[in-house]
Design a protein around this motif. Structure first.
Motif, PDB file in Angstrom:
ATOM      1  N   LYS A  82       0.862  -1.189   0.000  1.00 26.93           N
ATOM      2  CA  LYS A  82       0.000   0.000   0.000  1.00 26.93           C
ATOM      3  C   LYS A  82       0.891   1.229   0.000  1.00 26.93           C
ATOM      4  O   LYS A  82       1.910   1.264   0.699  1.00 26.93           O
ATOM      5  N   TYR A  83       0.486   2.222  -0.773  1.00 29.87           N
ATOM      6  CA  TYR A  83       1.254   3.455  -0.907  1.00 29.87           C
ATOM      7  C   TYR A  83       0.391   4.626  -0.449  1.00 29.87           C
ATOM      8  O   TYR A  83      -0.807   4.646  -0.693  1.00 29.87           O
ATOM      9  N   PHE A  84       1.030   5.611   0.184  1.00 24.87           N
ATOM     10  CA  PHE A  84       0.314   6.762   0.699  1.00 24.87           C
ATOM     11  C   PHE A  84       1.009   8.055   0.270  1.00 24.87           C
ATOM     12  O   PHE A  84       2.213   8.069   0.020  1.00 24.87           O
ATOM     13  N   GLY A  85       0.221   9.130   0.211  1.00 22.35           N
ATOM     14  CA  GLY A  85       0.754  10.458  -0.072  1.00 22.35           C
ATOM     15  C   GLY A  85       1.494  10.534  -1.394  1.00 22.35           C
ATOM     16  O   GLY A  85       1.031  10.019  -2.419  1.00 22.35           O
TER      17      GLY A  85
ATOM     18  N   ILE B 143       8.469   2.280   6.362  1.00 25.62           N
ATOM     19  CA  ILE B 143       7.747   1.064   5.985  1.00 25.62           C
ATOM     20  C   ILE B 143       7.109   0.458   7.240  1.00 25.62           C
ATOM     21  O   ILE B 143       7.759   0.321   8.271  1.00 25.62           O
ATOM     22  N   ALA B 144       5.836   0.136   7.114  1.00 31.00           N
ATOM     23  CA  ALA B 144       5.106  -0.525   8.202  1.00 31.00           C
ATOM     24  C   ALA B 144       4.618  -1.882   7.705  1.00 31.00           C
ATOM     25  O   ALA B 144       4.222  -2.026   6.550  1.00 31.00           O
ATOM     26  N   ILE B 145       4.663  -2.859   8.582  1.00 33.80           N
ATOM     27  CA  ILE B 145       4.166  -4.198   8.274  1.00 33.80           C
ATOM     28  C   ILE B 145       2.965  -4.448   9.177  1.00 33.80           C
ATOM     29  O   ILE B 145       3.082  -4.367  10.405  1.00 33.80           O
ATOM     30  N   ASN B 146       1.825  -4.748   8.578  1.00 34.32           N
ATOM     31  CA  ASN B 146       0.608  -5.028   9.340  1.00 34.32           C
ATOM     32  C   ASN B 146       0.326  -3.927  10.376  1.00 34.32           C
ATOM     33  O   ASN B 146       0.032  -4.205  11.534  1.00 34.32           O
ATOM     34  N   GLN B 147       0.452  -2.682   9.947  1.00 31.20           N
ATOM     35  CA  GLN B 147       0.130  -1.485  10.729  1.00 31.20           C
ATOM     36  C   GLN B 147       1.089  -1.217  11.885  1.00 31.20           C
ATOM     37  O   GLN B 147       0.753  -0.484  12.811  1.00 31.20           O
TER      38      GLN B 147
ATOM     39  N   PHE C  98       3.968   1.716   2.565  1.00 30.31           N
ATOM     40  CA  PHE C  98       5.033   2.674   2.299  1.00 30.31           C
ATOM     41  C   PHE C  98       4.501   4.043   2.674  1.00 30.31           C
ATOM     42  O   PHE C  98       3.557   4.539   2.052  1.00 30.31           O
ATOM     43  N   LEU C  99       5.097   4.652   3.704  1.00 29.27           N
ATOM     44  CA  LEU C  99       4.553   5.874   4.296  1.00 29.27           C
ATOM     45  C   LEU C  99       5.482   7.056   4.090  1.00 29.27           C
ATOM     46  O   LEU C  99       6.658   6.984   4.447  1.00 29.27           O
ATOM     47  N   PRO C 100       4.971   8.156   3.558  1.00 32.91           N
ATOM     48  CA  PRO C 100       5.788   9.360   3.401  1.00 32.91           C
ATOM     49  C   PRO C 100       5.999  10.011   4.764  1.00 32.91           C
ATOM     50  O   PRO C 100       5.315   9.649   5.737  1.00 32.91           O
ATOM     51  N   PRO C 101       6.930  10.960   4.867  1.00 36.33           N
ATOM     52  CA  PRO C 101       7.091  11.669   6.134  1.00 36.33           C
ATOM     53  C   PRO C 101       5.800  12.408   6.497  1.00 36.33           C
ATOM     54  O   PRO C 101       5.095  12.908   5.617  1.00 36.33           O
TER      55      PRO C 101
END
Length: 80
Positions: free
Chosen positions: A6-9, A52-56, A73-76
């Protein structure tokens, strides 16, 4: 092994996807290995800060990814 990415921002802009199912032939994959693989697939990720987060849960680079894990995959994030 099948995982969901999953990708964000701004990472959505780079990958042109919010989510994708990813098949890996390897049975043991570290977050570091996956990060390298994704930076090869999406070169602009190399010049981007992200976590990067795995299972929240936030993950270290040596964490071993398991079948059916959800990798985000989380942006700042800016606080305020």
């Amino acid at each position: 092994m099948i995982i969901t990415l999953k990708y964000f921002g701004l990472l959505v802009d780079i990958t042109q996807k919010k989510e994708e199912v990813f098949r890996l032939d390897e049975s043991k994959v570290s977050v570091s290995f996956l990060k390298s693989k994704m930076e090869t697939a999406y070169e602009e990720l190399k010049n981007t800060n992200y976590s990067i987060a795995i299972n929240q849960s936030m993950s270290s680079l040596d964490y071993t990814i398991k079948d059916q894990d959800v990798v985000a995959f989380l942006p700042p994030f800016a606080g305020g």
